[in-house]
Design a protein around this motif. Sequence first.
Motif, PDB file in Angstrom:
ATOM      1  N   LYS A  73       0.830  -1.204   0.000  1.00  0.00           N
ATOM      2  CA  LYS A  73       0.000   0.000   0.000  1.00  0.00           C
ATOM      3  C   LYS A  73       0.869   1.261   0.000  1.00  0.00           C
ATOM      4  N   ALA A  76       2.354   1.842  -3.422  1.00  0.00           N
ATOM      5  CA  ALA A  76       1.381   2.455  -4.325  1.00  0.00           C
ATOM      6  C   ALA A  76       1.241   3.943  -4.040  1.00  0.00           C
ATOM      7  N   THR A  77       1.261   4.318  -2.767  1.00  0.00           N
ATOM      8  CA  THR A  77       1.184   5.728  -2.395  1.00  0.00           C
ATOM      9  C   THR A  77       2.407   6.487  -2.891  1.00  0.00           C
ATOM     10  N   LYS A  79       4.339   5.704  -5.494  1.00  0.00           N
ATOM     11  CA  LYS A  79       4.281   5.819  -6.954  1.00  0.00           C
ATOM     12  C   LYS A  79       3.256   6.851  -7.404  1.00  0.00           C
ATOM     13  N   ALA A  80       2.147   6.947  -6.685  1.00  0.00           N
ATOM     14  CA  ALA A  80       1.107   7.890  -7.083  1.00  0.00           C
ATOM     15  C   ALA A  80       1.484   9.340  -6.786  1.00  0.00           C
ATOM     16  N   ASN A  81       2.267   9.567  -5.752  1.00  0.00           N
ATOM     17  CA  ASN A  81       2.546  10.931  -5.315  1.00  0.00           C
ATOM     18  C   ASN A  81       3.986  11.390  -5.531  1.00  0.00           C
ATOM     19  N   LYS A  83       5.556  12.604  -8.105  1.00  0.00           N
ATOM     20  CA  LYS A  83       5.713  13.852  -8.861  1.00  0.00           C
ATOM     21  C   LYS A  83       4.720  14.920  -8.423  1.00  0.00           C
ATOM     22  N   ILE A  84       3.600  14.512  -7.866  1.00  0.00           N
ATOM     23  CA  ILE A  84       2.559  15.466  -7.490  1.00  0.00           C
ATOM     24  C   ILE A  84       2.840  16.086  -6.131  1.00  0.00           C
ATOM     25  N   ASN A  85       3.026  15.245  -5.116  1.00  0.00           N
ATOM     26  CA  ASN A  85       3.188  15.710  -3.742  1.00  0.00           C
ATOM     27  C   ASN A  85       4.339  14.932  -3.103  1.00  0.00           C
ATOM     28  N   ALA A  89       4.862  11.461  -0.499  1.00  0.00           N
ATOM     29  CA  ALA A  89       5.671  10.328  -0.952  1.00  0.00           C
ATOM     30  C   ALA A  89       6.808  10.039   0.038  1.00  0.00           C
TER      31      ALA A  89
END
Length: 131
Positions: A73, A76-77, A79-81, A83-85, A89
């Motif tokens: 989990k 996944a967090t 990888k999702a964040n 570049k964004i936040n 990350a």
Amino acid sequence: MGVVSDVKGISLVHYRGIVAIPENKMNFLRKFFGGKKKEKKKPLSELDLLQKCRSTEQFLIARREILDKNIKKELATIKANIKINRQVALNALKRKKIYENQLSQIDEILLTVIRQNMLALTYVTTQTQFL
């Protein structure tokens, strides 16, 4: 360590505002004030020991699966964040490292429990062979 003082024959250890009374004097105080006595634990039989090892092993395996799920989990967090936040990350990365450290500790404990289980099992089998 701490400051040692002697009050009426009882040595007290003062450390950061906490007063510690030695165990032999605590027994006297427990008897005098009617405290609970420490009950001696009965030694476990071989079958009880095996059952306890198995239940501990099952608990550790379940905990290991939970930690694996948490690591996935957090990955996944990350990888999702990434570049964004970045702060989210980084926090997820820190949690992932904590979970990995806990997982390695549980693996070591599990290995020890499995060894104990095997030793107890061989002890029981040798006892039944001689009987």
